[in-house]
Design a protein around this motif. Structure first.
Motif, PDB file in Angstrom:
ATOM      1  N   HIS A 134      34.259  52.145  23.636  1.00  0.00           N
ATOM      2  CA  HIS A 134      35.123  50.971  23.566  1.00  0.00           C
ATOM      3  C   HIS A 134      34.543  49.951  22.606  1.00  0.00           C
ATOM      4  O   HIS A 134      35.275  49.349  21.800  1.00  0.00           O
ATOM      5  N   THR A 138      36.440  48.973  19.140  1.00  0.00           N
ATOM      6  CA  THR A 138      36.851  47.566  19.034  1.00  0.00           C
ATOM      7  C   THR A 138      36.249  46.919  17.805  1.00  0.00           C
ATOM      8  O   THR A 138      36.903  46.158  17.091  1.00  0.00           O
ATOM      9  N   GLN A 141      37.957  48.176  14.740  1.00  0.00           N
ATOM     10  CA  GLN A 141      39.281  47.556  14.627  1.00  0.00           C
ATOM     11  C   GLN A 141      39.178  46.140  14.066  1.00  0.00           C
ATOM     12  O   GLN A 141      39.974  45.735  13.205  1.00  0.00           O
ATOM     13  N   LYS A 142      38.195  45.387  14.515  1.00  0.00           N
ATOM     14  CA  LYS A 142      38.021  44.011  14.041  1.00  0.00           C
ATOM     15  C   LYS A 142      37.604  43.976  12.573  1.00  0.00           C
ATOM     16  O   LYS A 142      38.062  43.131  11.803  1.00  0.00           O
ATOM     17  N   ASP A 248      42.322  49.759  27.242  1.00  0.00           N
ATOM     18  CA  ASP A 248      42.858  49.451  25.903  1.00  0.00           C
ATOM     19  C   ASP A 248      43.202  50.730  25.140  1.00  0.00           C
ATOM     20  O   ASP A 248      43.017  50.806  23.919  1.00  0.00           O
ATOM     21  N   LEU A 252      43.995  50.508  21.164  1.00  0.00           N
ATOM     22  CA  LEU A 252      42.990  51.153  20.309  1.00  0.00           C
ATOM     23  C   LEU A 252      43.499  52.498  19.775  1.00  0.00           C
ATOM     24  O   LEU A 252      42.704  53.382  19.409  1.00  0.00           O
TER      25      LEU A 252
END
Length: 287
Positions: A134, A138, A141-142, A248, A252
């Motif tokens: 995760h 994450t 993705q950011k 998520d 995601l």
């Protein structure tokens, strides 16, 4: 006898005209030749393009090691003690695998072939796969960076068991408890996503019903197929079931690195387009 083996090895090397290369990511007897994945393992299932399993395994180990060091620090894990004469075969294998691979930060990852095209399993020691995956996804993705060439999906595996309903049921009690039966548990929503490969003993519908029942037992949890708080992933490959609980999952992109990257790129272009539009409007108004 040992000398004959050495001569045979040299003869084979001379015959092939090539010298065998050592791959630090490979541990001899755990490679194809048998199914190297046993019950009570945890790690990350990685999908990739056909024929790129070895490259994906190395790439995944490197990326997971990097993030594990960031999350858990660079302290080294103490060496495992030597086994004794009364040690079982299962315990001996577990101890040997735990010692087999050490990466940056003292965290250990070991790539194991599944015997299935496009799928490799990264065994993790001293790591919680769900929280690590995760965090990795994450962060990617950011940042909008892909960071991988061969890996497509990172699917955390909280635990494995033999692929029969009795063993899966026992395993599910342990895996589901922190998410659905914790102390002072609050109602939540979930859905179950099963996938079965090379196994005709486990029935998909029976598996889904059992896991849903185990998660919701004596609780006010509810199934939500569209926006669940948690997704229970049950992957069966040959004789092993891989089980995990993730959050998520949809935001995601089903834990798909390529999809996360493409969405981030698209979002970046749209933001750039909107900013350009605002600048044009400002210029027009000033005029």
């Amino acid at each position: 006898m040992g000398g004959n083996k050495r001569k045979a090895g040299k003869a084979q090397e001379a015959k092939d005209g090539k010298k065998a290369k050592t791959d630090v990511h490979k541990i001899g007897k755990y490679l194809p030749g048998g199914f190297p994945i046993d019950p009570k393992m945890k790690g990350v299932m990685v999908t990739c393009a056909r024929g790129k399993e070895a490259q994906a395994g190395r790439e995944a180990c490197d990326l997971l090691s990097e993030y594990a060091e960031k999350l858990y620090g660079s302290e080294s894990v103490a060496d495992e003690p030597e086994g004794d004469e009364d040690e079982s075969i299962e315990d001996a294998i577990a101890r040997e695998v735990a010692q087999a691979k050490k990466t940056k930060g003292g965290k250990k990852f070991l790539p194991l072939m599944t015997g299935t095209d496009c799928v490799i399993f990264i065994r993790a020691m001293d790591i919680e796969p769900s929280s690590l995956c995760h965090h990795v996804l994450t962060d990617l993705q950011k940042s909008g960076s892909k960071r991988t060439r061969y890996c497509q999906r990172f699917i955390p595996v909280d635990e494995t068991s033999y692929a029969n309903m009795d063993d899966i049921t026992v395993m599910s009690e342990r895996v589901l408890k922190p998410y659905f039966h914790a102390e002072n548990q609050q109602p939540t929503t979930f859905k179950v996503i099963p996938k079965i490969r090379h196994n005709d003993k486990v029935d998909r519908e029976v598996l889904v019903k059992m896991l849903a029942s185990a998660a919701g037992r004596n609780q006010k949890h509810s199934v939500n197929l569209n926006e669940p708080n948690y997704v229970i992933l049950a992957e069966v490959i040959k004789s092993i079931c891989f089980l995990s609980v993730v959050k998520d999952y949809d935001s995601l992109k089903k834990y798909n690195i390529q999809s996360i990257f493409e969405a981030a790129q698209k979002e970046g272009k749209e933001e750039l387009k909107d900013t350009s539009k605002e600048d044009n409007e400002t210029v027009t108004n000033n005029e």
